[in-house]
Design an enzyme around this catalytic site. Structure first.
Site, PDB file in Angstrom:
ATOM      1  N   LYS A   1     -18.035  -4.497  -8.551  1.00 45.05           N
ATOM      2  CA  LYS A   1     -17.149  -5.193  -9.503  1.00 45.05           C
ATOM      3  C   LYS A   1     -17.764  -5.188 -10.914  1.00 45.05           C
ATOM      4  O   LYS A   1     -17.036  -5.170 -11.909  1.00 45.05           O
ATOM      5  CB  LYS A   1     -16.877  -6.627  -9.047  1.00 45.05           C
TER       6      LYS A   1
ATOM      7  N   TYR B   1     -21.476 -11.904  -1.199  1.00 46.22           N
ATOM      8  CA  TYR B   1     -20.606 -10.926  -1.883  1.00 46.22           C
ATOM      9  C   TYR B   1     -21.241  -9.533  -1.843  1.00 46.22           C
ATOM     10  O   TYR B   1     -20.562  -8.518  -1.943  1.00 46.22           O
ATOM     11  CB  TYR B   1     -20.296 -11.386  -3.312  1.00 46.22           C
TER      12      TYR B   1
ATOM     13  N   ARG C   1      -7.440 -17.137  -0.105  1.00 46.98           N
ATOM     14  CA  ARG C   1      -7.466 -16.640   1.281  1.00 46.98           C
ATOM     15  C   ARG C   1      -6.501 -15.462   1.450  1.00 46.98           C
ATOM     16  O   ARG C   1      -5.290 -15.650   1.483  1.00 46.98           O
ATOM     17  CB  ARG C   1      -7.081 -17.768   2.245  1.00 46.98           C
TER      18      ARG C   1
ATOM     19  N   ASP D   1      -2.318   5.923   0.025  1.00 45.94           N
ATOM     20  CA  ASP D   1      -3.680   5.642   0.480  1.00 45.94           C
ATOM     21  C   ASP D   1      -4.603   6.348  -0.501  1.00 45.94           C
ATOM     22  O   ASP D   1      -4.621   7.582  -0.579  1.00 45.94           O
ATOM     23  CB  ASP D   1      -3.891   6.164   1.909  1.00 45.94           C
TER      24      ASP D   1
ATOM     25  N   GLY E   1      -1.590  -2.462  -4.111  1.00 43.28           N
ATOM     26  CA  GLY E   1      -2.425  -3.525  -3.550  1.00 43.28           C
ATOM     27  C   GLY E   1      -1.687  -4.625  -2.808  1.00 43.28           C
ATOM     28  O   GLY E   1      -2.284  -5.633  -2.454  1.00 43.28           O
TER      29      GLY E   1
ATOM     30  N   ILE F   1      -2.804 -10.918  -3.735  1.00 40.66           N
ATOM     31  CA  ILE F   1      -2.772 -11.256  -5.161  1.00 40.66           C
ATOM     32  C   ILE F   1      -1.740 -10.369  -5.877  1.00 40.66           C
ATOM     33  O   ILE F   1      -1.009 -10.837  -6.751  1.00 40.66           O
ATOM     34  CB  ILE F   1      -4.179 -11.098  -5.767  1.00 40.66           C
TER      35      ILE F   1
ATOM     36  N   ALA G   1      -8.261  -9.173   2.370  1.00 38.99           N
ATOM     37  CA  ALA G   1      -9.519  -8.627   1.845  1.00 38.99           C
ATOM     38  C   ALA G   1     -10.618  -9.700   1.884  1.00 38.99           C
ATOM     39  O   ALA G   1     -11.768  -9.420   2.239  1.00 38.99           O
ATOM     40  CB  ALA G   1      -9.324  -8.123   0.424  1.00 38.99           C
TER      41      ALA G   1
HETATM   42  P1  NAD Z   1      -5.417  -7.985   0.009  1.00 40.24           P
HETATM   43  O1  NAD Z   1      -6.073  -7.614   1.312  1.00 40.24           O
HETATM   44  O2  NAD Z   1      -4.114  -8.658   0.073  1.00 40.24           O
HETATM   45  O3  NAD Z   1      -5.313  -6.736  -0.960  1.00 40.24           O
HETATM   46  C1  NAD Z   1      -6.243  -5.671  -0.944  1.00 40.24           C
HETATM   47  C2  NAD Z   1      -5.415  -4.425  -1.037  1.00 40.24           C
HETATM   48  O4  NAD Z   1      -6.253  -3.274  -1.136  1.00 40.24           O
HETATM   49  C3  NAD Z   1      -4.528  -4.199   0.208  1.00 40.24           C
HETATM   50  O5  NAD Z   1      -3.185  -4.112  -0.181  1.00 40.24           O
HETATM   51  C4  NAD Z   1      -5.029  -2.882   0.762  1.00 40.24           C
HETATM   52  O6  NAD Z   1      -3.999  -2.109   1.343  1.00 40.24           O
HETATM   53  C5  NAD Z   1      -5.544  -2.238  -0.507  1.00 40.24           C
HETATM   54  N1  NAD Z   1      -6.388  -1.099  -0.199  1.00 40.24           N
HETATM   55  C6  NAD Z   1      -7.581  -1.049   0.425  1.00 40.24           C
HETATM   56  N2  NAD Z   1      -7.980   0.230   0.589  1.00 40.24           N
HETATM   57  C7  NAD Z   1      -6.994   0.997   0.049  1.00 40.24           C
HETATM   58  C8  NAD Z   1      -6.793   2.397  -0.090  1.00 40.24           C
HETATM   59  N3  NAD Z   1      -7.673   3.274   0.384  1.00 40.24           N
HETATM   60  N4  NAD Z   1      -5.674   2.853  -0.689  1.00 40.24           N
HETATM   61  C9  NAD Z   1      -4.758   1.982  -1.161  1.00 40.24           C
HETATM   62  N5  NAD Z   1      -4.885   0.637  -1.078  1.00 40.24           N
HETATM   63  C10 NAD Z   1      -5.985   0.164  -0.460  1.00 40.24           C
HETATM   64  O7  NAD Z   1      -6.514  -8.914  -0.720  1.00 40.24           O
HETATM   65  P2  NAD Z   1      -6.562  -9.483  -2.219  1.00 40.24           P
HETATM   66  O8  NAD Z   1      -7.520 -10.610  -2.157  1.00 40.24           O
HETATM   67  O9  NAD Z   1      -5.196  -9.695  -2.761  1.00 40.24           O
HETATM   68  O10 NAD Z   1      -7.314  -8.311  -3.003  1.00 40.24           O
HETATM   69  C11 NAD Z   1      -6.815  -7.715  -4.177  1.00 40.24           C
HETATM   70  C12 NAD Z   1      -7.913  -7.583  -5.230  1.00 40.24           C
HETATM   71  O11 NAD Z   1      -8.287  -8.887  -5.679  1.00 40.24           O
HETATM   72  C13 NAD Z   1      -9.198  -6.918  -4.751  1.00 40.24           C
HETATM   73  O12 NAD Z   1      -9.682  -6.081  -5.788  1.00 40.24           O
HETATM   74  C14 NAD Z   1     -10.144  -8.086  -4.575  1.00 40.24           C
HETATM   75  O13 NAD Z   1     -11.508  -7.721  -4.698  1.00 40.24           O
HETATM   76  C15 NAD Z   1      -9.692  -8.953  -5.726  1.00 40.24           C
HETATM   77  N6  NAD Z   1     -10.109 -10.355  -5.675  1.00 40.24           N
HETATM   78  C16 NAD Z   1      -9.815 -11.130  -4.598  1.00 40.24           C
HETATM   79  C17 NAD Z   1     -10.221 -12.449  -4.581  1.00 40.24           C
HETATM   80  C18 NAD Z   1      -9.927 -13.340  -3.380  1.00 40.24           C
HETATM   81  O14 NAD Z   1     -10.564 -14.391  -3.253  1.00 40.24           O
HETATM   82  N7  NAD Z   1      -8.971 -12.990  -2.528  1.00 40.24           N
HETATM   83  C19 NAD Z   1     -10.921 -13.005  -5.654  1.00 40.24           C
HETATM   84  C20 NAD Z   1     -11.197 -12.179  -6.754  1.00 40.24           C
HETATM   85  C21 NAD Z   1     -10.794 -10.856  -6.749  1.00 40.24           C
END
Ligand code: NAD
Length: 244
Positions: A152, A145, A182, A54, A3, A10, A185
């Site tokens: 989720k 959302y 921020r 992936d 991720g 995150i 995603a």
């Molecule tokens: P981010 O875009 O940095 O991370 C999302 C990750 O998902 C990326 O690294 C992307 O490559 C990966 N991903 C998507 N499709 C994929 C696939 N097919 N194969 C492998 N990897 C894949 O954004 P983030 O906010 O760090 O998101 C990480 C998690 O945190 C997510 O589950 C998101 O729902 C959750 N989250 C985010 C927030 C927020 O406000 N940013 C709040 C609560 C929860």
């Protein structure tokens, strides 16, 4: 750890916290396009294993676990920090969500965690901890959302069932629920700025959350100090979730 897209992810905040505690890391990157953003972070974190993954492509996650098994033969923790929904489904009403969009969101954002848990289980013979990232929109209706709410919710329930099934083997499972941050995603969610403003204004701590805050809590939950905790949704949101 699956991720990390860039230094705002995150998962990167979590990787830094684990590394600070002395963990050896296995990181994945999505594809060649993501590589230039993730490679410098791999170097900074001195990750021992660095593999493409992936989750849409059959066999890629199996290859990652094969390599971990070959090189380390064991795993102490696993982080799933991945979410995806097609933009047109994510930005429209749940009522209008397509079947394909729903299935894809559920597959990538939820079922991949189950697949990863199954692959991690034999590597956690001495116990271990599995983490996934969720959001408050699972429990309450959060504007914009949309389809990710039910996805989720399924993920949080998945955490409870996995915790019950794997607990007797010493494997603990947690959903971490950060407040809005921020990231790439997050940029797919309509009017995310308004969500951040509301979080900062209404959270009891009157502050936003950073990836380092999420990392610190996640690293704590992987530690022996948290050995009697499992199956929960742990909020790292400056208290926002308690507000009516
Ligand atoms: P981010 O875009 O940095 O991370 C999302 C990750 O998902 C990326 O690294 C992307 O490559 C990966 N991903 C998507 N499709 C994929 C696939 N097919 N194969 C492998 N990897 C894949 O954004 P983030 O906010 O760090 O998101 C990480 C998690 O945190 C997510 O589950 C998101 O729902 C959750 N989250 C985010 C927030 C927020 O406000 N940013 C709040 C609560 C929860």
């Amino acid at each position: 750890m699956v991720g990390i897209a860039n230094a705002s992810s995150i998962a990167y905040g979590c990787a830094r916290a684990f590394r600070t505690q002395g963990a050896d890391l296995a990181l994945t990157y999505l594809n060649e396009k993501a590589l230039p953003f993730v490679e410098p972070l791999r170097d900074e974190l001195d990750a021992e294993l660095f593999l493409p993954c992936d989750l849409r492509i059959d066999g890629m996650i199996d290859a990652v676990f094969d390599e971990i098994s070959r090189r380390w033969g064991r795993l102490d923790f696993l982080l799933h920090s991945v979410a995806f929904a097609p933009r047109e489904d994510l930005q429209g009403r749940l009522t209008d969500c397509s079947r394909d969009g729903f299935l894809m969101a559920m597959d990538i954002s939820c079922h991949t965690f189950i697949r990863m848990a199954r692959l991690a289980e034999p590597l956690m013979a001495d116990g271990g901890t599995l983490f996934t990232m969720t959001y408050h929109g699972a429990e309450r209706v959060v504007d914009h959302y949309n389809v990710m709410g039910p996805v989720k919710a399924a993920l949080e329930s998945t955490v409870r069932y996995l915790a019950a099934e794997l607990g007797p083997r010493g494997i603990r499972v947690h959903a971490i629920s950060p407040g809005p941050i921020r990231t790439r995603a997050a940029s797919g969610i309509d009017r995310f700025d308004a969500l951040m403003e509301q979080a900062a204004a209404r959270a009891p701590a009157r502050q936003l959350v950073g990836i380092e805050d999420v990392g610190a809590v996640t690293a704590f939950l992987a530690s022996d100090a948290a050995r009697r905790m499992t199956g929960g949704t742990i909020y790292v949101d400056a208290g926002y979730n308690i507000m009516a």
